[in-house]
Design a protein around this motif. Structure first.
Motif, PDB file in Angstrom:
ATOM      1  N   MET A   1      11.045 -13.282   7.907  1.00 30.09           N
ATOM      2  CA  MET A   1      10.094 -12.194   7.742  1.00 30.09           C
ATOM      3  C   MET A   1      10.134 -11.225   8.917  1.00 30.09           C
ATOM      4  N   THR A  57      -2.802  -0.062   6.611  1.00 35.73           N
ATOM      5  CA  THR A  57      -2.606  -1.436   7.079  1.00 35.73           C
ATOM      6  C   THR A  57      -3.929  -2.071   7.473  1.00 35.73           C
ATOM      7  N   SER A  60      -7.022  -2.258   3.984  1.00 34.92           N
ATOM      8  CA  SER A  60      -6.362  -2.513   2.706  1.00 34.92           C
ATOM      9  C   SER A  60      -7.319  -3.028   1.640  1.00 34.92           C
ATOM     10  N   GLU A 123       6.784  -0.869   1.839  1.00 32.79           N
ATOM     11  CA  GLU A 123       6.934  -2.017   2.732  1.00 32.79           C
ATOM     12  C   GLU A 123       6.094  -3.193   2.247  1.00 32.79           C
ATOM     13  N   ASN A 124       4.867  -2.929   1.808  1.00 34.43           N
ATOM     14  CA  ASN A 124       4.018  -4.004   1.290  1.00 34.43           C
ATOM     15  C   ASN A 124       4.662  -4.673   0.085  1.00 34.43           C
ATOM     16  N   LEU A 125       5.247  -3.867  -0.789  1.00 38.93           N
ATOM     17  CA  LEU A 125       5.888  -4.417  -1.982  1.00 38.93           C
ATOM     18  C   LEU A 125       7.050  -5.322  -1.612  1.00 38.93           C
ATOM     19  N   LEU A 127       7.610  -6.851   1.356  1.00 34.52           N
ATOM     20  CA  LEU A 127       7.144  -8.029   2.092  1.00 34.52           C
ATOM     21  C   LEU A 127       6.453  -9.030   1.168  1.00 34.52           C
ATOM     22  N   ASN A 128       5.652  -8.532   0.228  1.00 32.23           N
ATOM     23  CA  ASN A 128       4.975  -9.434  -0.709  1.00 32.23           C
ATOM     24  C   ASN A 128       5.964 -10.125  -1.630  1.00 32.23           C
ATOM     25  N   THR A 129       7.014  -9.399  -2.020  1.00 31.47           N
ATOM     26  CA  THR A 129       8.040 -10.004  -2.867  1.00 31.47           C
ATOM     27  C   THR A 129       8.751 -11.127  -2.125  1.00 31.47           C
ATOM     28  N   LYS A 131       7.545 -12.854   0.453  1.00 29.09           N
ATOM     29  CA  LYS A 131       6.604 -13.961   0.621  1.00 29.09           C
ATOM     30  C   LYS A 131       6.513 -14.799  -0.645  1.00 29.09           C
ATOM     31  N   LYS A 132       6.470 -14.132  -1.791  1.00 30.50           N
ATOM     32  CA  LYS A 132       6.392 -14.845  -3.069  1.00 30.50           C
ATOM     33  C   LYS A 132       7.629 -15.709  -3.275  1.00 30.50           C
TER      34      LYS A 132
END
Length: 345
Positions: A1, A57, A60, A123-125, A127-129, A131-132
Motif C-alpha cells: 500500500m 481527505t 470524507s 486515488e480513493n478508488l 486504494l479501496n480496490t 484494500k478489497k
C-alpha cells in the motif's frame, strides 16, 4: 500500500512539472514579466487543487459536509489572490485587481477545484480496490490453511501403530517405515507452506504415503503407479492429491490384490492429468453419496481457490470400480497467491 502511495506522489510531481513547463511556455509572450506571472498562476492552481484535495481527505464522512463546504468556499475565495497579487498588470489601475480577481475566480478556480476532487476520488478508488483485493487474498489464504489442516490425522496414528507393531516384532521393515514417516511429516509441516512445490516432490510425498500404507498388506504393492512426462519441470500446490489417494485406500476392500489401485500421472505441455482407480468396497458403498466422502469437498474447494478456470475434476464409477480424473492446465503458472503482488509490496 505504501508503494502505491509513493507512486501517486510521483505522478503528482511529474504532472505538475509538465503543467508548469506548459504554462511557462504559454505565458512567455508576456516578456520579462512571465516568471512572476507564471509563479502566481501556478500558486493559485496549487492552492485550489490541493486545498480541495486534502479537504476531501479530512472531511470524507457525511457528518462533516457542512465543515467541508465552509472551508472549500474559503479556499475558493482565497485561491485567486496569489495570481492577482503577482500579476504585473493587476495594480496598474486601482480597479484592475477586482477584475482580475473575478476573472480568476470564475475561470481558473472551478477547473482546479474539480481536478482536485477528481484526483482524490481516483486515488480513493484505486486504494479501496487494492484494500478489497488484499482482504480477499487474506481470506483465501486463511481458507487454504484451514483446508490443509483437514488432512486426515488418523493416518498418522494408524501408521504409528503399524510401526509400533513392527518395532515390537523387530521386523526389518521398521527403520525404513520410520524414515518414510519422517519424510512425510517433514513435507507436511515445513515444505508444504510454500504456494507451490516441485511436482516431483509431491510425487515423492505420495510414494512415502503409499509405502506407509503398504505396511497394512503382506502381499506385493497394492498400488500400481505410472508417471509419464518430465515431472521435474512442473510445480503444483502442495498436498493437493493426498485426499484422492487416501480415499482410494479408504473405500477399497480391506483385502487388496497386487496393483488393485492404479495411479496414472501425466505431464504434457504444462497440462497435468492425475487418474486414480480403485476397486469398490461393496460393504460401505451404500453409505457413500459419492466416491471420496468428505475428502472431495476439500479438494474441490482448494482447486477452485488455487486454479480457477484452470482445472476439471471428473468422477465416474461402475459396479466394480471408482475412477477420479483431475486435469490442471497451465501448471507452471503461479497459483492464487500470484495476484496483485506488483502493488501490494
Amino acid at each position: 500500500m505504501e508503494r502505491v502511495k509513493k507512486i501517486f506522489v510521483l505522478v503528482h510531481l511529474v504532472l505538475w512539472t509538465l503543467f508548469t513547463m506548459l504554462a511557462s511556455l504559454q505565458l512567455s509572450s508576456e516578456g520579462d514579466r512571465w516568471p512572476t506571472l507564471t509563479t502566481g498562476f501556478i500558486l493559485t492552481c496549487l492552492l485550489v487543487f490541493y486545498g480541495n484535495f486534502y479537504l476531501l481527505t479530512s472531511y470524507s464522512g457525511k457528518k462533516n459536509r457542512k465543515a467541508y463546504y465552509r472551508k472549500l468556499i474559503a479556499i475558493m475565495l482565497i485561491g485567486p489572490l496569489p495570481f492577482v497579487y503577482l500579476h504585473p498588470r493587476a495594480f496598474e489601475e486601482w480597479e484592475n485587481p477586482y477584475g482580475y480577481y473575478l476573472m480568476t475566480l470564475v475561470t481558473i478556480v472551478p477547473v482546479f477545484t474539480f481536478l482536485g476532487w477528481l484526483a482524490r476520488i481516483t486515488e480513493n478508488l484505486v486504494l479501496n480496490t487494492i484494500k478489497k483485493e488484499q482482504l480477499e487474498k487474506q481470506a483465501v489464504e486463511a481458507e487454504l490453511h484451514y483446508l490443509k489442516a483437514q488432512i486426515n490425522p488418523h493416518f498418522l496414528f494408524n501408521t504409528l501403530n503399524n510401526i509400533h507393531t513392527l518395532v515390537y516384532k523387530q521386523a526389518p521393515a521398521a527403520p525404513e517405515a520410520v524414515l518414510h514417516l519422517s519424510s512425510l511429516m517433514r513435507y507436511m509441516i515445513y515444505e508444504s507452506n510454500s504456494a507451490t512445490v516441485p511436482l516431483s516432490r509431491e510425487m515423492n510425498y505420495l510414494q512415502d504415503y503409499m509405502s506407509l500404507q503398504q505396511l497394512r498388506y503382506k502381499n506385493s504393492p497394492v498400488v500400481d503407479m505410472e508417471v509419464e512426462g518430465d515431472i521435474t519441470s512442473g510445480h503444483i500446490a502442495p498436498l493437493l492429491f493426498i485426499h484422492l489417494l487416501e480415499n482410494a485406500y479408504k473405500h477399497s476392500p480391506a483385502r487388496l490384490e497386487p496393483s488393485a489401485i492404479k495411479v496414472r500421472v501425466t505431464l504434457k505441455e504444462n497440462t497435468l492429468t492425475l487418474s486414480i482407480e480403485n476397486p469398490i468396497n461393496k460393504i460401505s458403498r451404500n453409505t457413500l453419496e459419492e466416491p471420496g466422502g468428505i475428502g472431495l469437498p476439500n479438494v474441490k474447494k482448494r482447486l477452485a481457490l488455487l486454479y480457477p478456470d484452470q482445472h476439471s475434476l471428473e468422477i465416474s464409477s461402475t459396479d466394480e470400480l471408482y475412477n477420479v480424473t483431475l486435469v490442471i492446465h497451465n501448471l507452471q503458472t503461479q497459483v492464487h497467491e500470484r495476484e496483485a503482488q506488483l502493488l501490494y509490496n
